[in-house]
Scaffold this motif. Structure first.
Motif, short mmCIF file in Angstrom:
data_model
loop_
_atom_site.label_atom_id
_atom_site.label_comp_id
_atom_site.label_asym_id
_atom_site.label_seq_id
_atom_site.Cartn_x
_atom_site.Cartn_y
_atom_site.Cartn_z
N GLU A 197 12.75 50.87 19.04
CA GLU A 197 11.33 50.97 19.87
C GLU A 197 10.30 50.37 19.40
OE1 GLU A 197 14.35 53.64 21.18
OE2 GLU A 197 13.10 53.35 19.48
N GLN A 198 10.21 48.98 18.87
CA GLN A 198 9.23 48.37 18.05
C GLN A 198 7.76 48.38 18.67
OE1 GLN A 198 11.62 46.58 19.50
NE2 GLN A 198 10.68 44.85 20.65
N ASP A 199 7.66 48.30 20.00
CA ASP A 199 6.45 48.22 20.66
C ASP A 199 5.78 49.46 20.63
OD1 ASP A 199 6.60 45.76 21.37
OD2 ASP A 199 7.41 45.86 23.42
N LEU A 200 6.65 50.62 20.76
CA LEU A 200 5.99 52.32 20.75
C LEU A 200 5.42 52.39 19.31
CD1 LEU A 200 8.82 54.20 22.72
CD2 LEU A 200 6.33 53.51 23.34
N ILE A 201 6.11 52.07 18.41
CA ILE A 201 5.70 52.22 16.96
C ILE A 201 4.30 51.31 16.64
CG2 ILE A 201 6.17 51.85 14.52
CD1 ILE A 201 7.88 54.12 15.56
N ALA A 202 4.24 50.36 17.23
CA ALA A 202 3.11 49.64 16.90
C ALA A 202 1.89 50.02 17.56
CB ALA A 202 3.37 47.99 17.57
N LYS A 203 2.14 50.92 18.57
CA LYS A 203 0.90 51.45 19.37
C LYS A 203 0.27 52.66 18.31
CE LYS A 203 2.23 50.73 23.84
NZ LYS A 203 2.74 50.94 25.45
N VAL A 204 1.17 53.29 17.61
CA VAL A 204 0.87 54.38 16.93
C VAL A 204 -0.63 54.10 16.05
CG1 VAL A 204 1.23 56.07 14.88
CG2 VAL A 204 2.92 55.48 16.68
N PRO A 205 -0.64 53.12 15.34
CA PRO A 205 -1.95 52.99 14.57
C PRO A 205 -3.06 52.64 15.37
CG PRO A 205 -0.22 51.57 13.59
CD PRO A 205 0.30 52.23 15.09
N GLU A 206 -2.99 52.00 16.40
CA GLU A 206 -3.78 51.78 17.65
C GLU A 206 -4.54 53.18 18.11
OE1 GLU A 206 -2.57 49.65 21.02
OE2 GLU A 206 -1.86 48.03 19.71
N ILE A 207 -3.73 54.21 18.26
CA ILE A 207 -4.07 55.58 18.52
C ILE A 207 -4.79 56.33 17.67
CG2 ILE A 207 -3.13 57.94 19.41
CD1 ILE A 207 -0.72 56.17 20.71
N LEU A 208 -4.49 56.24 16.39
CA LEU A 208 -4.91 56.93 15.38
C LEU A 208 -6.13 56.39 14.73
CD1 LEU A 208 -1.77 58.08 13.47
CD2 LEU A 208 -3.14 59.30 14.96
N ARG A 209 -6.53 55.34 14.85
CA ARG A 209 -7.63 54.67 14.46
C ARG A 209 -9.02 55.32 15.03
NH1 ARG A 209 -4.96 49.51 15.24
NH2 ARG A 209 -4.10 48.94 13.02
N GLY A 210 -9.93 55.67 14.20
CA GLY A 210 -10.95 56.37 14.81
C GLY A 210 -11.00 57.82 14.85
N CYS A 211 -9.78 58.29 14.70
CA CYS A 211 -9.48 59.80 14.71
C CYS A 211 -9.98 60.44 13.63
CB CYS A 211 -7.97 59.94 15.08
SG CYS A 211 -7.63 61.84 15.34
N ARG A 212 -10.34 61.82 13.84
CA ARG A 212 -10.67 62.65 12.63
C ARG A 212 -9.54 63.08 11.86
NH1 ARG A 212 -14.45 67.43 15.10
NH2 ARG A 212 -12.26 67.98 16.09
N TYR A 213 -9.52 62.93 10.46
CA TYR A 213 -8.31 63.49 9.84
C TYR A 213 -8.24 64.64 9.73
CZ TYR A 213 -4.80 63.53 6.18
OH TYR A 213 -3.81 63.90 5.48
N GLU A 214 -7.76 65.40 11.02
CA GLU A 214 -7.47 66.60 11.18
C GLU A 214 -6.15 66.53 12.09
OE1 GLU A 214 -7.33 68.93 13.95
OE2 GLU A 214 -6.92 70.48 12.45
N LYS A 215 -5.15 67.14 11.42
CA LYS A 215 -3.77 67.04 11.92
C LYS A 215 -3.61 67.39 13.29
CE LYS A 215 -1.67 66.18 7.42
NZ LYS A 215 -0.36 66.72 6.37
N ARG A 216 -4.11 68.55 13.67
CA ARG A 216 -3.93 68.90 15.16
C ARG A 216 -4.62 67.70 16.07
NH1 ARG A 216 -4.25 74.36 12.76
NH2 ARG A 216 -6.67 74.12 12.84
N GLU A 217 -5.79 67.40 15.58
CA GLU A 217 -6.33 66.16 16.60
C GLU A 217 -5.81 65.21 16.64
OE1 GLU A 217 -10.20 63.80 16.89
OE2 GLU A 217 -10.68 65.69 16.25
N MET A 218 -5.14 64.69 15.38
CA MET A 218 -3.98 63.48 15.34
C MET A 218 -2.83 63.58 16.31
SD MET A 218 -4.41 63.15 11.31
CE MET A 218 -3.15 61.78 10.91
N ALA A 219 -2.11 64.88 16.56
CA ALA A 219 -1.12 65.26 17.07
C ALA A 219 -1.40 65.14 18.62
CB ALA A 219 -0.58 66.60 16.81
N HIS A 220 -2.67 65.49 18.71
CA HIS A 220 -3.37 65.75 20.13
C HIS A 220 -3.41 64.24 20.67
CE1 HIS A 220 -5.34 66.87 23.71
NE2 HIS A 220 -6.56 66.22 23.53
N ARG A 221 -4.00 63.43 19.87
CA ARG A 221 -4.34 62.10 20.46
C ARG A 221 -2.71 61.17 20.61
NH1 ARG A 221 -8.32 58.31 18.11
NH2 ARG A 221 -10.38 59.63 18.43
N LEU A 222 -1.82 61.58 19.68
CA LEU A 222 -0.34 61.13 20.14
C LEU A 222 0.04 61.52 21.37
CD1 LEU A 222 1.18 61.24 16.39
CD2 LEU A 222 0.64 59.29 17.83
#
Length: 332
Positions: free
Chosen positions: A282-307
């Motif tokens: 699923e190349q399109d889904l994987i390509a979205k992951v960096p877009e979602i994480l940019r600008g997020c605090r490096y706090e893993k629960r928040e990263m998981a919430h963003r995803l």
């Protein structure tokens, strides 16, 4: 409904031109038409759209020995091509796209040679002893789709092992010691089989499965200027090697749908940039992951919430949820 089937044969072994032809044929298929494109590459390692080519291929050795590093449009893993390998692509509109029917064309052609073969999983064709002779991948752009794959006929197995780098955990997950032990040439099961003979069997099967008479078309009929533009793209350094980041953090894991590796640039506790490398289909889904994480605090629960918030309806395999599971607990 398919009303016409057409056949294009590759006009050379330049991998960048062959990928350019493939992409252009995606837009050539008329309503009600299915195109079969057969082609060959010389000494080439092809990586999936989201893969880190340096992790998958010994690029310096490949380049030094006259080989070609290539990145395709579809997802999935890295494969080796030489002139003992025959590549196929089915191209059609999404309303006529039928992977099972397309795979049946391949299976019937192989079985007509007296070789027992079956489909396993989503993207592999295997022999009765479980060894793989064909890997498949898939791509969609708007309402246009293609399904392509390899057919190992007389591939040089020593060269295959020479250039590919397969992570140990991937081999262990499949219960094998090397790439070579997992794959097989069809000529080992049908002595004397040639690429040309395989092409003839594929064309017969194509007509039988679709119940139509095939029309042979020439690649020379395609727009040369557009082909050159596409070849320039596929052969460019930016396309093949992509943007490289100096990662301050790397997170990786393996799931039933494939491997994922996240590279993160972090400044003052904020993810400034990100890259995702994966052999997932699923190349399109994987390509979205960096877009979602940019600008997020490096706090893993928040990263998981963003995803979790960014989940896509097309994510039938729970890819975003699995990636989020790598991020449970605070960054440490």
């Amino acid at each position: 409904m398919i009303e016409q089937i057409s056949y294009y044969e590759g006009c050379g072994t330049d991998p960048y031109l062959n990928l350019a032809v493939e992409e252009q044929l995606l837009y050539e298929a008329a309503p009600g038409e299915c195109i079969l494109y057969l082609w060959q590459n010389r000494r080439t390692v092809v990586v999936g759209y989201n893969q880190n080519i340096w992790e998958e291929c010994l690029t310096e050795k490949l380049n030094a020995e006259g080989g070609y590093p290539v990145r395709r449009l579809s997802g999935g893993g890295a494969v080796y091509h030489d002139l003992g390998n025959l590549n196929f692509t089915f191209l059609t509109a999404s309303d006529n796209y039928d992977v099972e029917k397309q795979l049946l064309v391949i299976l019937k052609a192989v079985q007509s040679l007296g070789i027992s073969a079956i489909q396993t999983g989503r993207n592999d064709l295997v022999l009765e002893d479980g060894r793989k002779f064909s890997g498949n991948a898939f791509y969609q752009k708007g309402e246009r789709c293609y399904h392509h794959g390899t057919l190992m006929i007389q591939v040089d197995m020593e060269q295959l092992d020479r250039y590919l780098q397969v992570p140990d955990e991937k081999l262990r997950s499949k219960g094998i010691r090397s790439v070579r032990s997992r794959v097989a040439n069809l000529s080992a099961y049908c002595p004397g089989l040639t690429v040309e003979q395989m092409k003839k069997e594929l064309l017969k099967s194509f007509q039988q499965v679709y119940g139509c008479r095939v029309t042979t078309k020439k690649i020379e009929m395609l727009d040369r200027a557009r082909l050159q533009e596409r070849r320039d793209k596929f052969s460019s350094w930016d396309w093949i090697y992509g943007r490289t980041l100096e990662f301050t953090e790397k997170i990786s894991g393996r799931f039933p749908w494939g491997r994922i590796s996240l590279g993160l640039q972090i400044e003052h506790g904020i993810i400034q940039d990100a890259a995702a490398y994966s052999d997932a289909m699923e190349q399109d889904l994987i390509a979205k992951v960096p877009e979602i994480l940019r600008g997020c605090r490096y706090e893993k629960r928040e990263m998981a919430h963003r995803l979790n918030q960014g989940r896509d309806a097309k994510d039938s395999h729970g890819i975003f949820g699995d990636i989020g599971s790598l991020l449970n607990g605070p960054a440490g």
